[in-house]
Motif scaffolding. Structure first.
Motif, mmCIF file in Angstrom:
data_model
loop_
_atom_site.group_PDB
_atom_site.id
_atom_site.type_symbol
_atom_site.label_atom_id
_atom_site.label_comp_id
_atom_site.label_asym_id
_atom_site.label_seq_id
_atom_site.Cartn_x
_atom_site.Cartn_y
_atom_site.Cartn_z
ATOM 1 N N ALA A 190 27.490 30.772 32.041
ATOM 2 C CA ALA A 190 28.806 30.128 32.073
ATOM 3 C C ALA A 190 29.882 31.080 31.573
ATOM 4 C CB ALA A 190 28.784 28.853 31.248
ATOM 5 N N ALA A 191 29.583 31.832 30.504
ATOM 6 C CA ALA A 191 30.563 32.775 29.961
ATOM 7 C C ALA A 191 30.869 33.877 30.969
ATOM 8 C CB ALA A 191 30.054 33.364 28.649
ATOM 9 N N VAL A 192 29.842 34.393 31.651
ATOM 10 C CA VAL A 192 30.049 35.443 32.650
ATOM 11 C C VAL A 192 30.898 34.900 33.806
ATOM 12 C CG1 VAL A 192 28.844 36.851 34.383
ATOM 13 C CG2 VAL A 192 27.985 36.748 32.045
ATOM 14 N N ALA A 193 30.634 33.659 34.243
ATOM 15 C CA ALA A 193 31.411 33.072 35.336
ATOM 16 C C ALA A 193 32.867 32.909 34.951
ATOM 17 C CB ALA A 193 30.803 31.734 35.739
ATOM 18 N N VAL A 194 33.127 32.463 33.731
ATOM 19 C CA VAL A 194 34.504 32.271 33.280
ATOM 20 C C VAL A 194 35.223 33.606 33.170
ATOM 21 C CG1 VAL A 194 35.909 31.547 31.312
ATOM 22 C CG2 VAL A 194 34.068 30.079 32.138
ATOM 23 N N LEU A 195 34.565 34.606 32.613
ATOM 24 C CA LEU A 195 35.208 35.907 32.438
ATOM 25 C C LEU A 195 35.408 36.627 33.768
ATOM 26 C CD1 LEU A 195 33.500 37.162 29.174
ATOM 27 C CD2 LEU A 195 35.827 36.312 29.459
ATOM 28 N N SER A 196 34.538 36.402 34.755
ATOM 29 C CA SER A 196 34.717 37.067 36.048
ATOM 30 C C SER A 196 35.943 36.524 36.782
ATOM 31 C CB SER A 196 33.465 36.909 36.909
ATOM 32 O OG SER A 196 33.300 35.547 37.259
ATOM 33 N N GLY A 197 36.309 35.283 36.507
ATOM 34 C CA GLY A 197 37.516 34.730 37.108
ATOM 35 C C GLY A 197 38.764 35.391 36.560
ATOM 36 N N CYS A 198 38.720 35.873 35.361
ATOM 37 C CA CYS A 198 39.883 36.521 34.762
ATOM 38 C C CYS A 198 39.977 37.996 35.117
ATOM 39 C CB CYS A 198 39.814 36.392 33.233
ATOM 40 S SG CYS A 198 39.830 34.687 32.667
ATOM 41 N N ALA A 199 38.960 38.558 35.767
ATOM 42 C CA ALA A 199 38.934 39.984 36.040
ATOM 43 C C ALA A 199 39.792 40.370 37.239
ATOM 44 C CB ALA A 199 37.494 40.437 36.276
ATOM 45 N N THR A 200 40.211 39.421 38.066
ATOM 46 C CA THR A 200 40.996 39.722 39.255
ATOM 47 C C THR A 200 42.477 39.682 38.911
ATOM 48 O OG1 THR A 200 39.305 38.597 40.541
ATOM 49 C CG2 THR A 200 41.363 39.062 41.642
#
Length: 146
Positions: free
Chosen positions: A13-23
C-alpha cells in the motif's frame, strides 16, 4: 505468519501511494501557449483559420437540413399539441395526486325475513365501493397493478 502478511500488505500500500506522487504534473498535462478563447475561436471559425471555417460551414449546413416550413396540418394541430403540455390547476392536481382504484363490490342478498313482524324480503343485488372514501396516491407513488 500473520504479521508477515500484514507487513507485506502495508508495504504494498505504501509503495502504491508513493508511486502516485512520483509523476510530475507537467509530464501528464502538457501546456501550450493557446488559451481557451483561442481554441474556441479556432474551432468555431472565429479565428479565421481554414478548419474553423469548415466546421462552421458544416454546422450551418446541418442546421439548414433540419429546418423545414410548417404545413397547414402542423399549424392546425399545434393548439391541441400545446394544450397537452399546458399547466392548469386541474391537470396539476390530477397528475400529482392520482386517484387510487376503488373497486365496486357486488353483493347478493338472499331472500330473508326482516323486522319484528317477519316480512319476507326478496333477494336482490347491491353495489357499493370497497373503500368508504376516495383514496389518492402520493406524488411518485406506484399506480400500476401489484
Amino acid at each position: 505468519m500473520r504479521s508477515n502478511s500484514i507487513k507485506g500488505l502495508a508495504l504494498a500500500a505504501a509503495v502504491a501511494v508513493l508511486s502516485g506522487c512520483a509523476t510530475s504534473k507537467e509530464e501528464l498535462l502538457t501546456h501550450s501557449d493557446r488559451t481557451m478563447m483561442d481554441i474556441w475561436q479556432q474551432e468555431t471559425g472565429g479565428g479565421g483559420s481554414g478548419t474553423g471555417q469548415v466546421a462552421r460551414r458544416q454546422l450551418l449546413d446541418a442546421r439548414q437540413s433540419l429546418r423545414r416550413p410548417l404545413t397547414d396540418a402542423d399549424v392546425q394541430a399545434a393548439p391541441v399539441e400545446q394544450m397537452r403540455y399546458t399547466r392548469t390547476a386541474r391537470n396539476e392536481v390530477y397528475r400529482q395526486f392520482q386517484r387510487l382504484p376503488n373497486p365496486d363490490l357486488v353483493m347478493y342478498v338472499y331472500p330473508h325475513l326482516a323486522g319484528t313482524d317477519p316480512v319476507p324480503v326478496p333477494g336482490y343485488t347491491t353495489v357499493f365501493p370497497l373503500y368508504q372514501r376516495v383514496q389518492y396516491a402520493m406524488p411518485g407513488e406506484r399506480l400500476e397493478d401489484y
